[in-house]
Write an enzyme that holds these catalytic residues in place. Structure first.
Site, mmCIF file in Angstrom:
data_model
loop_
_atom_site.group_PDB
_atom_site.id
_atom_site.type_symbol
_atom_site.label_atom_id
_atom_site.label_comp_id
_atom_site.label_asym_id
_atom_site.label_seq_id
_atom_site.Cartn_x
_atom_site.Cartn_y
_atom_site.Cartn_z
ATOM 1 N N HIS A 174 -8.241 -1.665 -1.716
ATOM 2 C CA HIS A 174 -7.172 -2.650 -1.924
ATOM 3 C C HIS A 174 -7.829 -3.835 -2.600
ATOM 4 O O HIS A 174 -8.908 -4.251 -2.189
ATOM 5 C CB HIS A 174 -6.633 -3.194 -0.596
ATOM 6 C CG HIS A 174 -6.225 -2.175 0.400
ATOM 7 N ND1 HIS A 174 -4.925 -1.994 0.771
ATOM 8 C CD2 HIS A 174 -6.937 -1.274 1.129
ATOM 9 C CE1 HIS A 174 -4.846 -1.050 1.694
ATOM 10 N NE2 HIS A 174 -6.052 -0.595 1.932
ATOM 11 N N HIS A 204 -4.275 -0.933 -5.949
ATOM 12 C CA HIS A 204 -4.971 0.023 -5.093
ATOM 13 C C HIS A 204 -5.697 0.992 -5.996
ATOM 14 O O HIS A 204 -5.108 1.543 -6.922
ATOM 15 C CB HIS A 204 -3.987 0.734 -4.171
ATOM 16 C CG HIS A 204 -3.380 -0.204 -3.184
ATOM 17 N ND1 HIS A 204 -2.181 -0.836 -3.398
ATOM 18 C CD2 HIS A 204 -3.851 -0.675 -2.004
ATOM 19 C CE1 HIS A 204 -1.932 -1.646 -2.381
ATOM 20 N NE2 HIS A 204 -2.928 -1.574 -1.517
ATOM 21 N N LYS A 247 -15.031 -5.432 3.657
ATOM 22 C CA LYS A 247 -14.352 -6.116 2.551
ATOM 23 C C LYS A 247 -15.193 -7.260 1.979
ATOM 24 O O LYS A 247 -16.136 -7.718 2.613
ATOM 25 C CB LYS A 247 -13.002 -6.659 3.025
ATOM 26 C CG LYS A 247 -13.140 -7.680 4.146
ATOM 27 C CD LYS A 247 -11.806 -8.356 4.454
ATOM 28 C CE LYS A 247 -11.974 -9.370 5.569
ATOM 29 N NZ LYS A 247 -10.800 -10.191 5.809
ATOM 30 N N ARG A 280 6.504 -11.615 5.199
ATOM 31 C CA ARG A 280 5.771 -11.656 6.458
ATOM 32 C C ARG A 280 6.351 -12.747 7.331
ATOM 33 O O ARG A 280 6.561 -13.862 6.858
ATOM 34 C CB ARG A 280 4.281 -11.934 6.201
ATOM 35 C CG ARG A 280 3.641 -10.861 5.349
ATOM 36 C CD ARG A 280 2.166 -11.105 5.155
ATOM 37 N NE ARG A 280 1.623 -10.077 4.276
ATOM 38 C CZ ARG A 280 0.362 -10.042 3.851
ATOM 39 N NH1 ARG A 280 -0.473 -10.986 4.241
ATOM 40 N NH2 ARG A 280 -0.051 -9.087 3.054
ATOM 41 N N GLN A 305 2.120 -10.680 -4.408
ATOM 42 C CA GLN A 305 0.684 -10.450 -4.567
ATOM 43 C C GLN A 305 0.402 -9.786 -5.906
ATOM 44 O O GLN A 305 1.196 -8.975 -6.371
ATOM 45 C CB GLN A 305 0.187 -9.512 -3.463
ATOM 46 C CG GLN A 305 0.331 -10.072 -2.072
ATOM 47 C CD GLN A 305 -0.116 -9.060 -1.028
ATOM 48 O OE1 GLN A 305 0.349 -7.922 -1.000
ATOM 49 N NE2 GLN A 305 -1.032 -9.469 -0.176
ATOM 50 N N CYS A 324 0.800 -1.224 0.000
ATOM 51 C CA CYS A 324 0.000 0.000 0.000
ATOM 52 C C CYS A 324 0.833 1.274 0.000
ATOM 53 O O CYS A 324 0.560 2.215 -0.748
ATOM 54 C CB CYS A 324 -0.913 0.054 1.211
ATOM 55 S SG CYS A 324 -1.463 -1.537 1.802
ATOM 56 N N ASP A 381 -1.323 -7.246 -6.613
ATOM 57 C CA ASP A 381 -1.932 -6.227 -5.775
ATOM 58 C C ASP A 381 -2.290 -4.978 -6.569
ATOM 59 O O ASP A 381 -1.564 -4.582 -7.476
ATOM 60 C CB ASP A 381 -0.924 -5.857 -4.681
ATOM 61 C CG ASP A 381 -1.597 -5.330 -3.436
ATOM 62 O OD1 ASP A 381 -2.838 -5.281 -3.405
ATOM 63 O OD2 ASP A 381 -0.877 -4.965 -2.487
#
Length: 606
Positions: A480, A355, A434, A333, A351, A304, A353
């Site tokens: 996200h 945004h 979400k 992680r 990911q 992010c 990913d």
RNA sequence: GCUGAUGUAGCUCAGCUGGCUAGAGCACUUGAUUCGUAAUCAAGAGGUCACGGGUUCGAGUCCCGUCAUCAGCUCCA
């Protein structure tokens, strides 16, 4: 023909056993027969759990029992013993269970007050712990032979019904699921009405093991782990990297077509950034922190911040929104060592990913767009999937009004597309509601992969802005979203879903050429080059082995198309294709073949 | 992280209660064979038995620690 025997009843939506029925009477009772219906299995497995407890008690007299419920495909019992119990002891316990079952013990029920029960099990702290969790003032006890246990039921009338059971594994489990509490021993088992069903179930488990992505990944040379390099850190070998590359390319184009902008942030950022975002406080334990020139840095666990900082570099007009940034973001992680599992749970992963920065009013159309995207991707791989909305938790930030807008935007987006979805009340993140996307694989297992999260928090913390139509500064909403979730997990699921037989368009080696003799290799080379020209990978199996052997090797590598080339093909400028999917062979002209594969791979435009 | 189990060649595994230079199949290398749709033949190479310590005349085998893996628990893409 023997009459099927009744083992319990269904009354007012509840299963009651024969013991209870005898006590309270049985009006409007539907009989439950001794078979493999879900209701019957519920009763059989519950009693199997008790039988197991009885056997354990007989073998380990100091055993103390906690709870023993029926679960999805079996049952378990949690208990405490002074001795260590390993997998090798399961056989012994099973044998004891069989002995006891054969005694045809009646299973009896009686009920007493909670106070009496407290008194009765005064020396058993686990039973006291069970009672702490029960609100009823009247508790029932089931007795079979010399064994009795506090239980709500329902149970079989007699142990004689228990013949087809199997103890599957022994494990540890925290008392009450609390990781700070004592750890008890848990034994899992399963039971059926007949031996055949038990056997079928065990066979199915074996089949599932054959599809295990860790096994197939090794066999096909897709990926590896290295003890010495570290746990949960996957290595992509050439074939795995080719497969992953295909997926990345398909998805990259799909993003670009949908107006997403590729961006890329650094892997490591100053810890202060993570303090601003809240990750340091909320997620710090899972982050890898380090020090550079006296300053604390953190390896990113999420993407992010990079996207936010890129957004903030320029002033944005409402006309630009929704603004979509995407990145194949590598994140780290620190997962607990015990949860690592092949590619499904790792410490470094990528990911898909994105945004999306938008106005509150744009949440709905943006979500509808994303849902369409998700649907395309899932359909491409033949996955069924389910959606679940998670709503505002007790601890949350942001106005109720905005939460309401966002949550109803999510719901409306799903409703308008005719999606069926579950609701997890209060299951949202503290920063917004979400939608989670859960894939069902070929074996019916469910996996959480994609997610769409509305976030009011980070735009606030990073003071993000856009200029509205009245030339005033406004705060954007941030969404996200990930579709695959991560390449690692998704490829693990794909591998098991297809049992390693990947479709042509993502196969690491879609084509293997098998020249009949040495003199046919040149022709194969020419065709392989023609395919390479179209970005299609192929291999030529021209090793000094028999034809049959080389075909076998290609088959074992689960090659979609095996192309055999001999005098005939060279002369006719054709190919003999062995199609794995269609399980048949056919001949086609060489140029038509190249064209065919080209079409097959470009059809996946999504 | 916790409970239990496991760790022998690239892969799958054998190696009994501690006792000769550690074995097999597949894969790999080389040679012969040049073959029409799921295993041609032969020879060869490959292991500090996860790592570190200990017990013992002697450890792949027993004990302790570390690392990793597996089955769960607790947590998550």
């Amino acid at each position: 023909m023997e009459e099927k025997e009744i083992i319990a009843y269904r009354k007012d939506g509840q299963i009651i056993d024969t013991q209870t029925a005898a006590e309270i009477g049985c009006e409007n009772c539907e009989p439950i027969y001794f078979d493999n219906s879900p209701d019957a299995l519920e009763v059989i497995r519950h009693s199997a759990a008790h039988l197991m407890a009885q056997a354990i008690k007989a073998l380990y007299p100091d055993a103390r029992f906690f709870v023993g419920p029926v679960v999805e495909d079996g049952f378990y019992y949690d208990f405490r013993v002074s001795e260590k119990i390993g997998d090798g002891d399961l056989k012994k316990i099973e044998k004891k269970m069989q002995q006891i079952a054969k005694q045809k013990l009646a299973i009896e029920r009686y009920c007493i007050s909670k106070a009496e029960a407290r008194e009765k099990f005064a020396d058993d702290d686990l039973k006291q712990a069970v009672m702490d969790r029960i609100e009823d003032e009247r508790l029932c006890v089931y007795r079979q032979g010399d064994f009795e246990d506090l239980c709500r039921g329902p149970h079989l009338p007699n142990t004689k019904w228990l013949k087809s059971f199997k103890l599957t594994r022994v494990a540890g489990a925290y008392l009450g699921g609390d990781s700070n509490a004592e750890m008890l021993t848990r034994i899992y088992g399963t039971a059926f009405a007949d031996k055949e069903s038990l056997k079928a179930y065990l066979t199915m488990i074996e089949e599932a093991k054959k599809r295990d992505h860790r096994k197939i990944g090794t066999e096909l040379g897709l990926f590896m782990f290295e003890d010495e390099a570290g746990a949960g850190l996957p290595f992509w070998m050439p074939k795995g990297a080719r497969l992953r590359g295909r997926l990345e390319q398909i998805l990259y184009r799909a993003h670009r077509r949908r107006g997403y902008q590729p961006v890329r942030g650094p892997e490591i950022l100053k810890a202060d950034m993570w303090r601003t975002s809240g990750h340091y406080a909320c997620y710090g334990e899972n982050m890898y922190l380090t020090e550079i020139d006296g300053q604390e840095y953190g390896l990113k666990p999420m993407n992010c911040i990079g996207h936010i900082l890129i957004y903030k570099k320029e002033i944005h007009s409402y006309r630009e929104l929704p603004l979509k940034y995407f990145e194949y973001g590598v994140v780290h992680r620190h997962e607990q060592s015990g949860v690592l599992h092949g590619l499904l749970r790792v410490r470094e992963f990528t990911q898909d990913d994105a945004h999306i920065f938008c106005t509150p009013a744009q949440i709905k159309p943006v979500v509808i767009d994303v849902l369409e995207f998700v649907d395309k991707v899932m359909k491409l791989f033949g996955f069924d999937y389910e959606m679940e909305i998670s709503t505002k938790p007790d601890k949350a930030i942001g106005d109720d009004a905005i939460w309401e807008t966002a949550t109803s935007a999510l719901k409306e987006a799903l409703d308008e597309n005719g999606f069926v979805y579950g609701i997890d009340e209060g299951g949202g993140a503290f920063y917004g509601p979400k939608i989670d996307i859960k894939i069902t694989d070929a074996l019916g297992r469910r996996w959480q992969c994609g997610t769409i999260q509305v976030d009011f928090n980070l735009p606030e913390r990073f003071e993000m802005e856009y200029i509205d139509e009245n030339n005033e500064r406004r705060r954007p909403v941030m969404i996200h979203r990930a579709i695959l979730g991560s390449f690692e997990r998704f490829i693990a699921i794909l591998t098991e879903h297809y049992a390693g037989e990947f479709p042509l368009f993502i196969s690491p080696t879609p084509v293997v050429f098998v020249p009949v003799g040495e003199e046919h290799t040149t022709y194969c080379r020419k065709l392989a080059d023609a395919l390479a020209e179209e970005d299609i990978d192929s291999e030529i199996y021209d090793r000094n082995e028999s034809l049959a052997k080389r075909i076998r090797t290609a088959e074992k590598q689960k090659t979609p198309l095996i192309v055999v080339v001999g005098d005939e093909e060279v002369q006719k400028e054709s190919v003999a294709v062995r199609d794995r999917r269609k399980r048949e062979q056919y001949e086609m002209a060489a140029d038509a073949f190249v064209q065919f594969i080209k079409e097959q791979t470009s059809e996946v435009r999504i």
